[in-house]
Design an enzyme around this catalytic site. Structure first.
Site, short mmCIF file in Angstrom:
data_model
loop_
_atom_site.label_atom_id
_atom_site.label_comp_id
_atom_site.label_asym_id
_atom_site.label_seq_id
_atom_site.Cartn_x
_atom_site.Cartn_y
_atom_site.Cartn_z
N GLY A 117 0.82 -1.11 0.17
CA GLY A 117 0.17 -0.14 0.15
C GLY A 117 0.92 1.15 -0.21
O GLY A 117 2.12 1.10 0.51
N GLY A 154 0.26 5.62 0.54
CA GLY A 154 -0.68 6.93 1.03
C GLY A 154 0.06 7.84 1.34
O GLY A 154 1.33 8.07 0.90
N GLY A 155 -0.79 8.92 1.73
CA GLY A 155 -0.07 10.30 1.96
C GLY A 155 0.87 10.01 3.40
O GLY A 155 1.85 10.86 3.22
N ASP A 190 -7.31 10.80 12.76
CA ASP A 190 -7.49 10.30 11.33
C ASP A 190 -8.62 9.04 10.99
O ASP A 190 -7.87 8.23 10.42
CB ASP A 190 -6.29 10.46 10.58
CG ASP A 190 -6.71 10.06 9.16
OD1 ASP A 190 -5.84 9.34 8.34
OD2 ASP A 190 -7.60 10.53 8.47
#
Lengths: 250, 364
Positions: free
Chosen positions: B78, B80-81, B194
């Site tokens: 994965g 992501g940011g 988050d």
């Protein structure tokens, strides 16, 4: 067909080792190890079959584990009809009988009192699998057909995994990851120039390596199937059977 | 097409028929399983391991040895940011882990790095059955921090959500566990900041685990939440009222908001507010009333709608404890579907096996 197998496989497949071990007390440890290895590789078809029989995923996990406890800790082969010859056929018949005989009481006892000997997450994490079939096939395939389809996919995945590990062991994982998508591609579909640019080698070397990977992969597929039959002469027939199983999933 | 991954969740995606054989069954990265298997019938010539390795060695494309600390990196799973996620193996124990490596870390001093490690280690101290355990916090040779955690084989809630849409009782059970985990973490003084479906992972049995507690602000620096939302790419789960606040100013109410948004998404099939970008989402929350859950899913119980609505108003109400807003599903079993629409829904059993068909305040 003229294919050179590594010497040990002419003498022994895992399944033939298991069958021999069931007849005598000698090499019992090797027999148990061979059977355990086969079970570790082919648990997914059993799980898929149990799910397809209508059990919830959670119940199917428990039943699959219970089934393999039975296989590995009891004298399973002494009770089984070994005239069937192939591990796949015998395993399917055994799980069918197992589900027929299993009772709620037995399952509760096993769940409550026995330490989980197979870590489900550990199995899944060690050898992840990704299989996609058509939704129509999934909805219409008989459980036995899904079992064979999953078995066929496991053979393919296992061969690919072994090929990947062999490349990784020799420091050529990047080569595998770049070329593995082209193992079954036609020559006209393969842009050797772009692959060569990606890898930083000559076109001719790309062709040679792709041929090398294909040869080795083909051998690994046959090796995987060989381990599940008693007689290596049955390999072609078993592969054709599994191909038909995959075709049924279209 | 149906995926049959090892997770219990099935998702659908299209796959064309193989151009060679017409089959649709695929393995791995979309490879035709039938063509691959048929290769076993084509074997010819030498294929021993010695010859294979000899030819392999002729290709001058060596791998770089990739290890981070005590871990062998196996594959990227994965991105992501906040960085990159790998499947890795711990060298000595051979345990499979997920390893998250921060690539965008803006460590500008040893002091900053030390603070990150302290907060990561604080998150690693969270011991709750539904909080993804962090095994180790460390840093690579280039000074970038990474941490290892339990490898969740069931994927994320984001991937599982479509399949859960028609299983409201499963959604409730799952969210109750997450709410308890959030409540526990708040009690330990740690906010998530988050909370979104991508940060809720599932193991092989479908058990949920909340991951990445308290690390969001470190993983994206001290920018405001507008940047946060953009970075994480999933607006709608972070309280819009706090969109213009710094991450360090978030309160537990932000996590409560997120819980309601996730529940809404699971049951309704979309987040409460949707838009093309963050500003669009913020504009909708200011201009439009909060959507009613039962407008999109009328068969659901009225109390679920209330829970979602109160979660979004948590900031206004200064209600910061998940259990205050989520007492019913935190403590008791729940039948998510009204009796007139029960159909084949399973009943929940509570505690010692008592069948709960209607919430009783005494059970809260």
């Amino acid at each position: 067909m003229n294919m050179e197998l590594e010497p040990r496989l002419f003498a022994t497949t895992r399944w033939s080792l298991v069958l021999c071990g069931a007849n005598s007390d000698s090499d019992e440890q090797k027999c148990r190890e061979a059977l355990a290895e086969l079970c570790r590789t082919y648990w997914r078809p059993v799980f898929s079959y149990v799910c397809r029989r209508g059990y919830s995923a959670e119940d199917a996990q428990d039943l699959t584990q219970d089934f393999f406890v039975m296989v590995l800790e009891s004298h399973w082969l002494l009770k089984a009809d070994r005239s069937r010859g192939r591990f796949r056929s015998l395993l399917l018949k055994s799980v069918q009988n197992f589900l027929h005989n299993v009772s709620d009481k037995n399952r509760r006892l096993k769940r409550g009192g026995v330490v989980e000997f197979i870590s489900w997450d550990a199995w899944m994490a060690e050898a992840p699998s990704q299989l996609s079939i058509s939704s129509q096939a999934l909805g219409t395939l008989a459980p036995e057909c899904l079992f064979d389809l999953r078995w066929a996919a496991t053979v393919v995945e296992q061969a690919l995994r072994r090929l990947r590990e062999e490349c990784e062991a020799k420091g050529r994982l990047r080569l595998f990851e770049t070329l593995s998508s082209y193992l079954v591609a036609e020559r006209g579909e393969t842009s050797y120039a772009s692959l060569a640019a990606s890898l930083g080698i000559e076109d001719t070397m790309v062709k040679k390596q792709l041929h090398n990977l294909r040869q080795r992969y083909r051998w690994l597929v046959r090796d995987e199937v060989t381990h599940t039959v008693e007689n290596p002469a049955d390999v072609d027939d078993e592969i054709r059977h599994l191909c038909a199983a995959l075709a049924a999933g279209t | 097409m149906i995926d049959l991954p090892d997770s219990l969740t099935q998702t659908t995606k299209d796959a064309p028929s193989c151009e060679r054989c017409g089959a649709t069954t695929r393995v791995g990265e979309g490879l035709c399983a039938t063509c691959l298997l048929r290769e076993g019938l084509e074997a010819e010539g030498e294929a021993s391991s010695q010859i294979f390795e000899s030819v392999l060695a002729e290709a001058n494309v060596p791998d770089k040895q990739w290890r981070l600390g005590n871990y062998e990196i196996l594959e990227e799973i994965g991105r992501g940011g906040m960085g990159v996620i790998y499947r890795a193996r711990q060298r000595h124990s051979r345990r499979m882990v997920a390893l998250k490596r921060v690539l965008a870390y803006q460590a500008d001093s040893h002091e900053t790095l030390a603070r990150f490690r302290r907060e990561a280690e604080a998150a690693a101290q969270l011991d709750h059955p539904n909080i993804l355990p962090i095994y180790e916090v460390s840093e690579s040779e280039d000074g970038l921090p990474f941490f290892s955690m339990k490898y969740a084989t069931g994927g994320s809630l984001r991937a599982a959500a479509p399949a859960l849409r028609n299983q409201p009782n499963e959604c409730i059970s799952l969210m109750a566990k997450i709410a308890r985990a959030i409540h526990f973490a708040h009690g330990e003084g740690i906010l998530h900041r988050d909370l979104q479906p991508g940060n809720i992972l599932l193991d092989g049995r479908g058990e949920p685990f909340v991951s990445d507690f308290g690390l969001a602000k470190w993983l994206m620096g001290e920018s405001d939440l507008t940047q946060t939302i953009t970075t994480f790419g999933t607006p709608g789960y972070i309280a819009p009222e706090q969109a213009e606040s710094a991450a360090s100013d978030l309160t537990p109410a932000a996590d409560v908001y997120s819980l309601g948004a996730i529940l809404f998404n699971l049951l309704a099939g979309r987040p409460p507010f949707v838009g093309e970008n963050v500003l669009s989402v913020i504009h909708q929350t200011a201009a439009n009333p909060a959507p009613k859950l039962r407008a999109l899913a009328p068969s659901l119980d009225r109390d679920l709608e209330t829970i979602c609505a109160r979660s979004w108003n948590a900031i206004r109400e200064r209600a910061t404890k998940p259990r205050v807003i989520w007492p019913k599903i935190s403590n008791a079993g729940w039948r998510a579907v009204r009796s007139s629409h029960a159909r084949s829904m399973r009943r929940f059993t509570f505690g010692a096996g008592r069948d709960v068909t209607r919430f009783s305040p005494a059970l809260a």
